[in-house]
Design a protein around this motif. Structure first.
Motif, mmCIF file in Angstrom:
data_model
loop_
_atom_site.group_PDB
_atom_site.id
_atom_site.type_symbol
_atom_site.label_atom_id
_atom_site.label_comp_id
_atom_site.label_asym_id
_atom_site.label_seq_id
_atom_site.Cartn_x
_atom_site.Cartn_y
_atom_site.Cartn_z
ATOM 1 N N THR A 132 0.832 -1.205 0.000
ATOM 2 C CA THR A 132 0.000 0.000 0.000
ATOM 3 C C THR A 132 0.863 1.249 0.000
ATOM 4 O OG1 THR A 132 -1.730 -1.162 1.239
ATOM 5 C CG2 THR A 132 -1.803 1.251 1.242
ATOM 6 N N PRO A 133 0.820 2.057 -1.075
ATOM 7 C CA PRO A 133 1.648 3.269 -1.135
ATOM 8 C C PRO A 133 1.176 4.331 -0.150
ATOM 9 C CG PRO A 133 0.120 3.204 -2.985
ATOM 10 C CD PRO A 133 -0.022 1.893 -2.276
ATOM 11 N N LEU A 134 2.142 5.046 0.434
ATOM 12 C CA LEU A 134 1.836 6.130 1.366
ATOM 13 C C LEU A 134 2.263 7.483 0.820
ATOM 14 C CD1 LEU A 134 3.027 4.401 4.674
ATOM 15 C CD2 LEU A 134 0.708 4.444 3.714
ATOM 16 N N SER A 135 3.414 7.527 0.163
ATOM 17 C CA SER A 135 3.897 8.780 -0.440
ATOM 18 C C SER A 135 4.795 8.447 -1.616
ATOM 19 C CB SER A 135 4.650 9.640 0.581
ATOM 20 O OG SER A 135 5.823 8.975 1.034
ATOM 21 N N GLN A 136 4.966 9.431 -2.500
ATOM 22 C CA GLN A 136 5.755 9.214 -3.720
ATOM 23 C C GLN A 136 6.438 10.511 -4.106
ATOM 24 O OE1 GLN A 136 5.149 10.479 -7.010
ATOM 25 N NE2 GLN A 136 6.644 9.201 -8.057
ATOM 26 N N SER A 137 7.644 10.404 -4.643
ATOM 27 C CA SER A 137 8.342 11.595 -5.117
ATOM 28 C C SER A 137 9.106 11.271 -6.387
ATOM 29 C CB SER A 137 9.305 12.142 -4.055
ATOM 30 O OG SER A 137 10.359 11.226 -3.821
ATOM 31 N N THR A 138 9.212 12.270 -7.257
ATOM 32 C CA THR A 138 9.965 12.150 -8.508
ATOM 33 C C THR A 138 10.789 13.412 -8.691
ATOM 34 O OG1 THR A 138 8.244 10.805 -9.557
ATOM 35 C CG2 THR A 138 9.827 11.895 -11.015
ATOM 36 N N LYS A 186 10.272 18.445 -10.236
ATOM 37 C CA LYS A 186 10.115 17.817 -8.934
ATOM 38 C C LYS A 186 8.631 17.704 -8.629
ATOM 39 C CE LYS A 186 11.473 18.018 -4.072
ATOM 40 N NZ LYS A 186 12.266 18.737 -3.030
ATOM 41 N N VAL A 187 8.214 16.495 -8.281
ATOM 42 C CA VAL A 187 6.808 16.232 -7.989
ATOM 43 C C VAL A 187 6.729 15.355 -6.746
ATOM 44 C CG1 VAL A 187 4.682 15.172 -8.815
ATOM 45 C CG2 VAL A 187 6.164 16.358 -10.419
ATOM 46 N N THR A 188 5.812 15.685 -5.827
ATOM 47 C CA THR A 188 5.593 14.859 -4.644
ATOM 48 C C THR A 188 4.101 14.551 -4.527
ATOM 49 O OG1 THR A 188 5.371 16.809 -3.218
ATOM 50 C CG2 THR A 188 7.556 15.826 -3.397
ATOM 51 N N GLY A 189 3.810 13.378 -4.005
ATOM 52 C CA GLY A 189 2.417 12.977 -3.860
ATOM 53 C C GLY A 189 2.177 12.243 -2.561
ATOM 54 N N VAL A 190 0.932 12.301 -2.079
ATOM 55 C CA VAL A 190 0.538 11.626 -0.840
ATOM 56 C C VAL A 190 -0.681 10.759 -1.118
ATOM 57 C CG1 VAL A 190 -0.340 11.925 1.502
ATOM 58 C CG2 VAL A 190 1.448 13.445 0.645
ATOM 59 N N TYR A 191 -0.605 9.501 -0.677
ATOM 60 C CA TYR A 191 -1.753 8.600 -0.739
ATOM 61 C C TYR A 191 -2.405 8.633 0.645
ATOM 62 C CZ TYR A 191 0.682 6.749 -4.869
ATOM 63 O OH TYR A 191 1.332 6.608 -6.072
ATOM 64 N N ASN A 192 -3.475 9.402 0.755
ATOM 65 C CA ASN A 192 -4.129 9.592 2.044
ATOM 66 C C ASN A 192 -5.275 8.582 2.158
ATOM 67 O OD1 ASN A 192 -5.626 10.461 4.292
ATOM 68 N ND2 ASN A 192 -5.007 12.596 3.967
ATOM 69 N N TRP A 193 -5.027 7.488 2.871
ATOM 70 C CA TRP A 193 -6.027 6.431 2.951
ATOM 71 C C TRP A 193 -7.138 6.761 3.934
ATOM 72 C CZ3 TRP A 193 -6.158 2.832 -0.682
ATOM 73 C CH2 TRP A 193 -5.009 2.680 -1.470
ATOM 74 N N GLN A 194 -6.931 7.780 4.771
ATOM 75 C CA GLN A 194 -8.004 8.217 5.668
ATOM 76 C C GLN A 194 -9.077 8.979 4.903
ATOM 77 O OE1 GLN A 194 -5.892 10.382 8.779
ATOM 78 N NE2 GLN A 194 -5.876 8.539 10.074
ATOM 79 N N THR A 195 -8.647 9.815 3.970
ATOM 80 C CA THR A 195 -9.616 10.543 3.143
ATOM 81 C C THR A 195 -9.969 9.774 1.881
ATOM 82 O OG1 THR A 195 -7.872 11.746 1.926
ATOM 83 C CG2 THR A 195 -8.704 12.743 3.969
#
Length: 255
Positions: free
Chosen positions: A107-113, A123-132
């Motif tokens: 299960t992914p939680l965060s990602q960056s490139t 530069k790109v960052t992402g968050v997998y927010n499983w609560q929302t």
């Protein structure tokens, strides 16, 4: 692991002998019972790949899996262009995904490139927010790709997809994943070959299972997985029938 190293490191996501292609073998393969195939376990490692671009050596790549604590892990990929066109552009790409190992699901939680090249950078960052129940990216992206994306259990980032293929592939099986990364959603379908094949990489020979994407159209992605090796021994991307990005394992060791 589906990697697109010079693009978004999709399954890439993540090798046959030099000069071999991703086509089906000419001789019929003998089906291998799934019970005789042992999927590589998730474990910390550092792997080094020789990187080729359109058949020419272009640099190297490092794939690293790190266990943080508890169920949390991290997978990193770094590609360094050192020769030819990639060297002229000064192309360097780094990707990272933090994830939880839930056994049957990563299960992914965060990602960056981070992409660095002559005259440009990204530069790109992402968050997998499983609560929302949503994933969202910010940084050097078009506005429409910065919008929240509804999540589904089993969603995979590019790097995680490679690890999931390592875990899930069995001879003759068809695999389906939902790819959610850098503001995009795609459905990926893969198939594992019916039998393993001999894969020669440098001085080493592997008995490897070929896993290939079946719904990529003109863009093909192929991985070769070997028993006892925690990372793909080769990751190949082809475009319009021609080899484009080719990562061949040089060495690996436990982290």
């Amino acid at each position: 692991m589906t990697f697109a190293p010079f693009k978004s490191l999709v399954p890439i996501t993540l090798l046959v002998a030099a000069g071999a292609s991703a086509q089906q073998p000419s001789a019929p393969a003998v089906p291998l019972p799934a019970t005789e195939w042992t999927a590589p376990a998730l474990e910390p490692f550092v792997a080094t790949y020789q990187a080729f671009y359109k058949g020419k050596e272009a640099g190297d790549a490092t794939l690293r899996v790190v266990h943080s604590e508890g169920a949390q892990w991290r997978v990193d990929m770094a590609v360094r262009g050192k020769r030819g066109f990639a060297s002229v552009l000064g192309l360097n790409l780094e990707q990272s995904t933090v994830f939880n190992n839930e056994g049957s699901v990563y299960t992914p939680l965060s990602q960056s490139t981070v992409k660095k090249a002559l005259f440009l950078g990204k530069k790109v960052t992402g968050v997998y927010n499983w609560q929302t129940g949503t994933a969202q990216w910010q940084g050097d992206l078009k506005k429409e790709r910065q919008q929240p994306i509804p999540l589904q259990r089993g969603d995979q980032s590019a790097l995680l997809l490679n690890l999931s293929l390592m875990r899930d592939a069995r001879p003759g099986q068809t695999l389906q994943y939902r790819y959610v990364d850098v503001g995009r959603v795609r459905q990926y379908e893969y198939r594992a070959a019916d039998a393993t094949e001999n894969v020669q990489i440098g001085d080493l020979s592997y008995d490897a299972l070929r896993v290939y994407r079946t719904n990529g159209g003109n863009d093909e992605t192929v991985l070769w997985i070997a028993n006892g090796v925690p990372t793909p021994v080769r990751i190949l991307q082809r475009k319009d029938g021609e080899d484009e990005i080719d990562l061949r394992l040089i060495e690996y060791q436990g982290a």
